[in-house]
Design a protein around this motif. Structure first.
Motif, PDB file in Angstrom:
ATOM      1  N   ARG A  96       0.819  -1.216   0.000  1.00  6.46           N
ATOM      2  CA  ARG A  96       0.000   0.000   0.000  1.00  6.46           C
ATOM      3  C   ARG A  96       0.852   1.265   0.000  1.00  6.46           C
ATOM      4  NH1 ARG A  96      -4.114  -2.308   4.570  1.00  6.46           N
ATOM      5  NH2 ARG A  96      -5.204  -3.728   3.164  1.00  6.46           N
ATOM      6  N   ALA A  97       2.101   1.150   0.435  1.00  3.50           N
ATOM      7  CA  ALA A  97       2.980   2.315   0.535  1.00  3.50           C
ATOM      8  C   ALA A  97       3.878   2.499  -0.683  1.00  3.50           C
ATOM      9  CB  ALA A  97       3.836   2.204   1.799  1.00  3.50           C
ATOM     10  N   VAL A  98       3.680   1.726  -1.746  1.00  2.18           N
ATOM     11  CA  VAL A  98       4.486   1.895  -2.955  1.00  2.18           C
ATOM     12  C   VAL A  98       4.325   3.335  -3.454  1.00  2.18           C
ATOM     13  CG1 VAL A  98       4.699   1.253  -5.400  1.00  2.18           C
ATOM     14  CG2 VAL A  98       4.510  -0.525  -3.644  1.00  2.18           C
ATOM     15  N   GLY A  99       5.454   3.976  -3.737  1.00  2.00           N
ATOM     16  CA  GLY A  99       5.459   5.361  -4.176  1.00  2.00           C
ATOM     17  C   GLY A  99       5.638   6.349  -3.035  1.00  2.00           C
ATOM     18  N   ARG A 100       5.534   5.867  -1.809  1.00  2.00           N
ATOM     19  CA  ARG A 100       5.637   6.734  -0.632  1.00  2.00           C
ATOM     20  C   ARG A 100       7.052   6.713  -0.061  1.00  2.00           C
ATOM     21  NH1 ARG A 100       0.812   7.718   2.211  1.00  2.00           N
ATOM     22  NH2 ARG A 100       2.122   9.292   3.181  1.00  2.00           N
ATOM     23  N   LEU A 101       7.404   7.790   0.617  1.00  2.00           N
ATOM     24  CA  LEU A 101       8.665   7.892   1.321  1.00  2.00           C
ATOM     25  C   LEU A 101       8.487   7.231   2.689  1.00  2.00           C
ATOM     26  CD1 LEU A 101      11.418   9.288   0.753  1.00  2.00           C
ATOM     27  CD2 LEU A 101      10.600  11.183   2.155  1.00  2.00           C
TER      28      LEU A 101
END
Length: 170
Positions: A96-101
């Motif tokens: 779910r955190a793909v693309g997030r820092l």
């Protein structure tokens, strides 16, 4: 709170949360003065909107009223989502955190801040931001190397959307 009560609440509430299309992420019972607060954290791959939170809150409240899982005393039910700086504990959290820092506390004792690019069963492909004008670098991180991880809030993140992506959606 005893582990037994926590497990019992999870067993009681998780099927109901799942039937609403959400995942039960966390349950906590805390005492606030004379009252108890049951906090339930839910999420899904696409997030949870206010209507979903309200629906699951009503369903959980009805279920709890029909059982003695919380005992006889008064309690307050709070249902919410993990929040902006959510901890990453399960595989689905990383997906779910793909693309997030994210900030990683590594088992080697070091900290690492990097953007999650891709997740598979063994670990993560990351982009480590460049320092002092240097280019970002790629890094592979195995799940076994991660002690703790948490999504970071970004106030001035640049839009990573590809120009031709907007045209395809139009």
């Amino acid at each position: 709170m005893s582990t037994t009560q926590s497990e019992r609440l999870r067993e009681l509430l998780e099927p109901l949360v799942n039937s609403q299309g959400l995942d039960l992420e966390e349950i906590a019972v805390d005492s606030v003065g004379r009252k108890r607060v049951l906090s339930v954290v839910v999420d899904s791959d696409s997030g949870a909107d206010l209507d979903q939170i309200a629906d699951v809150s009503r369903a959980l409240s009805a279920k709890l009223d029909d059982t003695d899982a919380m005992g006889e005393g008064e309690y307050t039910l709070e249902v919410g989502t993990p929040g902006a700086e959510r901890p990453l504990k399960e595989h689905r959290h990383y997906v779910r955190a793909v693309g997030r820092l994210a900030k990683f506390q590594l088992t080697a004792g070091k900290d690492l801040v990097a953007r999650i690019l891709q997740v598979d069963d063994e670990g993560l492909d990351l982009e480590v931001p460049g320092v002092k004008g240097r280019r970002p670098t790629s890094r592979r991180l195995a799940f076994s190397e991660i002690d703790k991880a948490r999504v970071q809030v970004e106030f001035n993140r640049k839009d990573n959307e590809k120009p031709d992506q907007k045209e395809e959606e139009a």
